[in-house]
Design an enzyme around this catalytic site. Structure first.
Site, short mmCIF file in Angstrom:
data_model
loop_
_atom_site.label_atom_id
_atom_site.label_comp_id
_atom_site.label_asym_id
_atom_site.label_seq_id
_atom_site.Cartn_x
_atom_site.Cartn_y
_atom_site.Cartn_z
N ILE A 22 0.81 -1.21 0.00
CA ILE A 22 0.00 0.00 0.00
C ILE A 22 0.85 1.26 0.00
O ILE A 22 0.32 2.35 -0.11
CB ILE A 22 -0.97 0.06 1.20
CG1 ILE A 22 -0.24 -0.24 2.51
CG2 ILE A 22 -2.15 -0.89 0.99
CD1 ILE A 22 -1.07 0.00 3.75
N GLY A 23 2.13 1.11 0.12
CA GLY A 23 2.94 2.32 0.09
C GLY A 23 4.39 2.00 0.29
O GLY A 23 4.77 0.86 0.57
N SER A 24 5.19 3.03 0.09
CA SER A 24 6.59 2.86 0.43
C SER A 24 7.09 4.19 0.95
O SER A 24 6.58 5.25 0.58
CB SER A 24 7.40 2.39 -0.77
OG SER A 24 7.21 3.27 -1.82
N SER A 26 10.38 6.06 3.74
CA SER A 26 11.80 6.09 4.08
C SER A 26 12.24 4.79 4.77
O SER A 26 13.38 4.38 4.65
CB SER A 26 12.07 7.29 4.99
OG SER A 26 11.05 7.39 5.95
N PHE A 27 11.33 4.15 5.47
CA PHE A 27 11.70 2.95 6.22
C PHE A 27 11.75 1.71 5.33
O PHE A 27 12.50 0.78 5.59
CB PHE A 27 10.65 2.75 7.34
CG PHE A 27 10.95 1.64 8.30
CD1 PHE A 27 11.96 1.77 9.25
CD2 PHE A 27 10.22 0.46 8.28
CE1 PHE A 27 12.22 0.75 10.16
CE2 PHE A 27 10.48 -0.56 9.19
CZ PHE A 27 11.49 -0.41 10.13
N GLY A 28 10.97 1.71 4.28
CA GLY A 28 10.90 0.54 3.38
C GLY A 28 9.53 0.47 2.76
O GLY A 28 8.94 1.50 2.45
N LYS A 44 5.29 -3.00 7.97
CA LYS A 44 6.39 -2.22 7.38
C LYS A 44 7.64 -3.05 7.37
O LYS A 44 8.11 -3.48 8.43
CB LYS A 44 6.66 -0.96 8.21
CG LYS A 44 5.63 0.08 8.04
CD LYS A 44 6.17 1.39 8.56
CE LYS A 44 5.12 2.45 8.38
NZ LYS A 44 5.63 3.78 8.69
N ASP A 154 9.78 14.30 12.15
CA ASP A 154 9.33 14.22 10.76
C ASP A 154 7.81 14.37 10.70
O ASP A 154 7.12 13.59 10.04
CB ASP A 154 9.80 12.90 10.14
CG ASP A 154 9.82 12.97 8.60
OD1 ASP A 154 9.72 14.09 8.05
OD2 ASP A 154 9.91 11.91 7.97
P1 ADP Z 1 6.90 7.80 4.90
O1 ADP Z 1 8.28 7.34 5.22
O2 ADP Z 1 6.79 8.55 3.61
O3 ADP Z 1 6.21 8.48 6.03
P2 ADP Z 1 5.63 5.27 5.47
O4 ADP Z 1 6.62 4.20 5.25
O5 ADP Z 1 5.31 5.61 6.87
O6 ADP Z 1 6.05 6.52 4.61
O7 ADP Z 1 4.26 4.90 4.75
C1 ADP Z 1 4.03 5.01 3.37
C2 ADP Z 1 2.54 5.02 3.09
O8 ADP Z 1 1.96 3.78 3.52
C3 ADP Z 1 1.77 6.10 3.87
O9 ADP Z 1 1.76 7.34 3.20
C4 ADP Z 1 0.39 5.49 3.98
O10 ADP Z 1 -0.36 5.76 2.81
C5 ADP Z 1 0.69 4.00 4.07
N1 ADP Z 1 0.67 3.58 5.49
C6 ADP Z 1 1.70 3.59 6.36
N2 ADP Z 1 1.34 3.14 7.58
C7 ADP Z 1 0.04 2.82 7.48
C8 ADP Z 1 -0.95 2.31 8.41
N3 ADP Z 1 -0.64 2.03 9.68
N4 ADP Z 1 -2.21 2.11 7.95
C9 ADP Z 1 -2.52 2.40 6.66
N5 ADP Z 1 -1.67 2.88 5.76
C10 ADP Z 1 -0.40 3.11 6.15
#
Ligand code: ADP
Length: 316
Positions: A22-24, A26-28, A44, A154
């Site tokens: 669902i996303g990516s 800085s952590f991965g 994550k 952040d």
């Molecule tokens: P960043 O390092 O850009 O903050 P994250 O690794 O925290 O990014 O998360 C990337 C994306 O994954 C977020 O923008 C969000 O859309 C989704 N995401 C992260 N954590 C959650 C969560 N607990 N529930 C739902 N979506 C999440």
């Protein structure tokens, strides 16, 4: 905070399939999955530690990961995204968080479909101010009630996530430490490796001293984004189509100070009426105070929370 095996998690996320991603950040990478008890989670997965890392360094990093996990799993507040578990096996570092169904505030305010769906963030100012208050309470908890205090480092709309009922929760606190990037013996826990352009406290660079006031600055930028609907760094579409980037602070603060806030309000939200007018003006004013160049001139998070509580009450 539960310890999972790699096998458990691979089964949940279909061996970390692209469809579950669902996303990516800085952590991965972030994957959506469901625990056997039915709870939805966001998993994550950090980039794998380099295989060339010396054993000793890896051992230290693992120890730091575990001690930070212990700390973070004790942090518990309704406006912070909860860490439910972790997995550390064969060089993998994986964190399991509660799932936030409405995703990141950033996508609601600035995403491609922003304003077109049923997001309450576009139907009333009260909903926006509630998001601001929720997030402020999360940050206040990190600064004032977490032991030891945590400086987030952040704060930005992509780290403010929205629950099923649109409660806002702050995420990503402590991550740089659990990811092993900058573990230190400092009594104050910090997260985020370097912050994000547009949200970083200019004074931090000048003094090289990390305090809660840097979070207040970043939070002020978020408040100004909620009021104006603009990004921290906004590219104006000029007639030539190119446009120059403009900071939301330069855009908003002169209007707030000049008493012209009606000129900067997000026009996608119905114009404030009655007591909302005063509430929104107050929030814009707190935003402007939080981004003052000098840290000492900024309010502390408890003052921000008190002001936002007052603003939300005015809207009710
Ligand atoms: P960043 O390092 O850009 O903050 P994250 O690794 O925290 O990014 O998360 C990337 C994306 O994954 C977020 O923008 C969000 O859309 C989704 N995401 C992260 N954590 C959650 C969560 N607990 N529930 C739902 N979506 C999440």
């Amino acid at each position: 905070c539960e310890e999972f095996t790699l096998k458990d998690l691979s089964r949940l996320t279909n061996a970390f399939a692209e469809e579950a991603k669902i996303g990516s950040g800085s952590f991965g990478s972030v994957y959506r999955a469901k625990l056997p008890d039915g709870r939805e989670v966001a998993i994550k997965r950090a980039e794998r530690a380099s295989t060339g890392a010396r054993r000793r360094r890896r051992f230290d990093a693992e120890r730091a990961f575990r001690s930070e996990l212990r700390l973070l799993s004790r942090v518990n507040h309704r406006n912070l995204v909860s860490l439910l578990g972790f997995c550390e096996e064969r060089g993998e570092r994986i964190l399991v968080f509660e799932f936030m169904p409405h995703g990141a505030l950033h996508d609601h305010l600035h995403g491609e479909d922003a304003g077109s769906g049923h997001s309450p963030l576009f139907s009333s100012w009260e909903a926006r101010l509630r998001v601001a208050l929720d997030a402020a309470r999360g940050v206040e908890y990190l600064h004032c009630y977490a032991v030891p205090p945590i400086i987030h480092r952040d704060i930005k709309p992509s780290n403010i996530l929205l629950d099923d009922d649109w409660t806002a929760k702050v995420s990503d606190f402590g991550l740089s430490l659990v990811s092993g990037a900058s573990a230190s013996a400092s009594p104050t826990t910090t997260s985020g490796t370097a912050g994000t352009v547009g949200y970083m406290d200019p004074e931090y660079y000048r003094l090289q001293e990390l305090t809660e006031r840097s979070d207040v600055y970043s939070f002020g930028v978020v408040l100004l984004e909620l009021v104006t609907g603009r990004k921290a760094i906004h590219r104006d579409q000029s007639q030539e189509g190119s446009g120059s980037p403009r900071n939301v602070i330069e855009f908003a603060v002169p209007a707030v100070e000049g008493g012209n806030i009606d000129k900067i309000l997000d026009s996608r939200v119905p114009a404030p009426r009655g007591h909302e007018v005063e509430a929104v003006a107050r929030v814009a004013k707190i935003g402007a105070e939080c981004v003052r160049p000098r840290g000492r001139g900024r309010p502390v998070m408890s003052e921000v929370v008190a002001e936002l509580e007052w603003a939300v009450t005015l809207c009710e």
